[in-house]
Design an enzyme around this catalytic site. Structure first.
Site, short mmCIF file in Angstrom:
data_model
loop_
_atom_site.label_atom_id
_atom_site.label_comp_id
_atom_site.label_asym_id
_atom_site.label_seq_id
_atom_site.Cartn_x
_atom_site.Cartn_y
_atom_site.Cartn_z
N ASN A 107 56.90 24.65 26.70
CA ASN A 107 55.80 25.62 26.57
C ASN A 107 54.47 24.91 26.66
O ASN A 107 54.32 23.76 26.24
CB ASN A 107 55.94 26.41 25.26
CG ASN A 107 55.21 25.74 24.11
OD1 ASN A 107 54.00 25.90 23.93
ND2 ASN A 107 55.95 24.93 23.34
N PHE A 111 47.93 27.38 21.71
CA PHE A 111 47.42 28.04 20.49
C PHE A 111 46.89 29.46 20.76
O PHE A 111 45.79 29.82 20.33
CB PHE A 111 46.30 27.21 19.85
CG PHE A 111 46.74 25.94 19.18
CD1 PHE A 111 48.06 25.67 18.92
CD2 PHE A 111 45.78 25.00 18.79
CE1 PHE A 111 48.46 24.49 18.29
CE2 PHE A 111 46.15 23.81 18.17
CZ PHE A 111 47.49 23.56 17.92
N ASN A 135 50.26 27.29 9.29
CA ASN A 135 49.97 26.13 10.13
C ASN A 135 48.63 26.36 10.82
O ASN A 135 48.41 27.41 11.42
CB ASN A 135 51.13 26.02 11.13
CG ASN A 135 50.99 24.91 12.15
OD1 ASN A 135 49.96 24.77 12.79
ND2 ASN A 135 52.04 24.14 12.34
N SER A 169 50.13 19.31 18.64
CA SER A 169 50.44 20.11 19.82
C SER A 169 50.06 19.32 21.06
O SER A 169 48.95 18.79 21.15
CB SER A 169 49.67 21.42 19.80
OG SER A 169 49.77 22.01 21.08
N ASN A 171 49.47 20.69 23.79
CA ASN A 171 48.79 21.63 24.69
C ASN A 171 47.32 21.86 24.37
O ASN A 171 46.69 22.74 24.94
CB ASN A 171 49.54 22.96 24.68
CG ASN A 171 50.99 22.77 25.13
OD1 ASN A 171 51.24 22.07 26.11
ND2 ASN A 171 51.92 23.34 24.39
N THR A 172 46.78 21.12 23.41
CA THR A 172 45.34 21.16 23.14
C THR A 172 44.86 19.74 23.41
O THR A 172 45.30 18.80 22.73
CB THR A 172 45.06 21.59 21.69
OG1 THR A 172 45.54 22.93 21.52
CG2 THR A 172 43.58 21.54 21.34
N LYS A 207 51.77 17.77 10.40
CA LYS A 207 52.83 17.87 11.43
C LYS A 207 52.55 16.91 12.56
O LYS A 207 51.49 16.97 13.19
CB LYS A 207 52.92 19.30 11.95
CG LYS A 207 54.04 19.47 12.97
CD LYS A 207 54.36 20.92 13.22
CE LYS A 207 55.46 21.07 14.25
NZ LYS A 207 55.78 22.47 14.50
N ASN A 236 56.78 17.88 16.25
CA ASN A 236 56.40 18.87 17.26
C ASN A 236 57.21 18.60 18.53
O ASN A 236 58.08 17.73 18.55
CB ASN A 236 54.90 18.76 17.52
CG ASN A 236 54.29 20.12 17.80
OD1 ASN A 236 54.83 20.86 18.63
ND2 ASN A 236 53.20 20.46 17.13
#
Ligand SMILES: Cc1cc2nc3c(=O)[nH]c(=O)nc-3n(C[C@H](O)[C@H](O)[C@H](O)COP(=O)(O)O)c2cc1C
Length: 348
Positions: A107, A111, A135, A169, A171-172, A207, A236
């Site tokens: 994915n 966010f 979170n 994450s 993705n950021t 995390k 993660n």
């Protein structure tokens, strides 16, 4: 029932299938599931008793819409989010990919969520029936990421059983820079300051990424010990480790979750456990889809376990099935309580 539906669900785009699942949970279209409780799997964290060590990982209920239904499915705790200060659409679609042969997902949602204002109002109106983690993370366009964490912490400080600081994450962009010593120290210092100012004793979880060297693991564990952080969530999704995958989606950009990250996360859990022992509780996550895989995480050093991708592949009864399986394993091994096996597996 899920086994019959799965081939049809898997023909639908994964994000649409997820929205259908959220709606089914929201409007109660899920047959009530028999939950077996047993003192063998009862545990406690943050001074709260929970009937099962199995929880829902962040990302499933991003907007805190269905946590009470998830408790009804047999989960011992639920983590909602990631929530950012302002609402955010996330990356363009398609941004979630199934890798069926690999029992994995990739994915790059980025966010997507309704923002801390709307989500906090929703939680206030819907009293959690169990242990609820929230979170939090920064907005993509934020000019001060630490300030974003603080904004969310203030919103949720009285609404959650614990708050997770998500620094992992993939993705950021550059979010994982918070794994560096000075960045992590600054972030934790600000979080603890805000906790202090608010006169709050809310437990904090951090995390982390699975893509860490032993040297990074050592440095991070020392920072968490020094700052008396209660919990670490490992881990993660990974933005690496594509070599062994077979599905054609394997080179999609984003975070890989599910079976292929199981061993990677177990290794990091075990490394952390060997360094922090019982000083910091570990929540183990990555590739859990059965009692055996949950048990393996606990043997590696986790006190609690979370899952997301396993529910996509095994369906809504997964928590009840894992609970039953764990009770059986413990009975067979003659172990009275799941806490007695935490970290029993020595480093590999
Ligand atoms: C579609 C999807 C969205 C996710 N969103 C988030 C998120 O918003 N915040 C977060 O901390 N983790 C997020 N995760 C990561 C999971 O919480 C978990 O750490 C990871 O998927 C490994 O567990 P699993 O193999 O059981 O899925 C997401 C995972 C998936 C598959």
């Amino acid at each position: 029932m899920f086994d019959i539906l799965r081939p049809f669900l898997f023909k639908i785009n994964p994000e649409t299938a997820h929205s259908l699942a959220i709606n089914a949970l929201k409007f109660g279209n899920i047959a009530s599931i028999k939950i077996n409780k047993s003192p063998r799997i009862e545990t406690s964290i943050f001074n709260e008793k929970i009937h099962s060590p199995i929880g829902v990982a962040a990302g499933f209920d991003k907007n805190a819409e269905v946590y009470n239904s998830l408790f009804n499915l047999g989960f011992g705790f639920v983590e909602v989010g990631t929530v950012t200060p302002k609402p955010q659409f996330g990356n363009p679609r398609p941004r979630v990919f199934r890798l069926e042969e690999d029992e994995a997902l990739i994915n790059r949602l980025g966010f997507n969520n309704q923002g801390c204002e709307e989500i906090s109002l929703r939680i206030k109106k819907n009293q959690p029936k169990g242990l609820l983690g929230i979170n939090i993370g920064p907005n993509k366009d934020s000019s001060d990421r630490i300030e974003d964490y603080i904004t969310c912490l203030k919103k949720f400080i009285n609404l959650a059983s614990y708050i997770t600081i998500n620094i992992s994450s993939p993705n950021t962009e550059n979010l994982r820079d918070f794994h560096k010593t000075s960045e992590l120290n600054n972030l934790i210092k600000s979080i603890l300051e805000e906790k202090n100012n608010s006169n709050s004793s809310i437990p904090i979880a951090v995390k982390i990424s699975p893509d860490l060297s032993s040297n990074q693991v050592e440095k991070i564990s020392q920072i968490l010990i020094d700052n008396k952080i209660e919990t670490i969530i490992i881990s993660n999704s990974t933005d690496r480790n594509r070599e062994s995958l077979t599905n054609m989606n394997r080179f999609e950009k984003g975070g890989l979750s599910g079976k292929p990250i199981e061993k990677i996360s177990n290794r990091i859990i075990n490394e952390f456990y060997n360094l922090v022992g019982k000083q910091i509780k570990i929540i183990g996550v990555g590739g859990v889809d059965s009692a055996k895989s949950a048990y393996e995480k606990i043997l590696s050093g986790a006190t609690l376990v979370q899952l997301y991708t396993g529910m996509v592949y095994r369906g809504p009864r997964i928590a009840a099935q894992i609970n039953n399986g764990l009770i059986k394993i413990l009975e067979q091994e003659g172990i009275n309580n799941i806490n007695d096996v935490i970290g029993l597996k020595k480093s590999t």
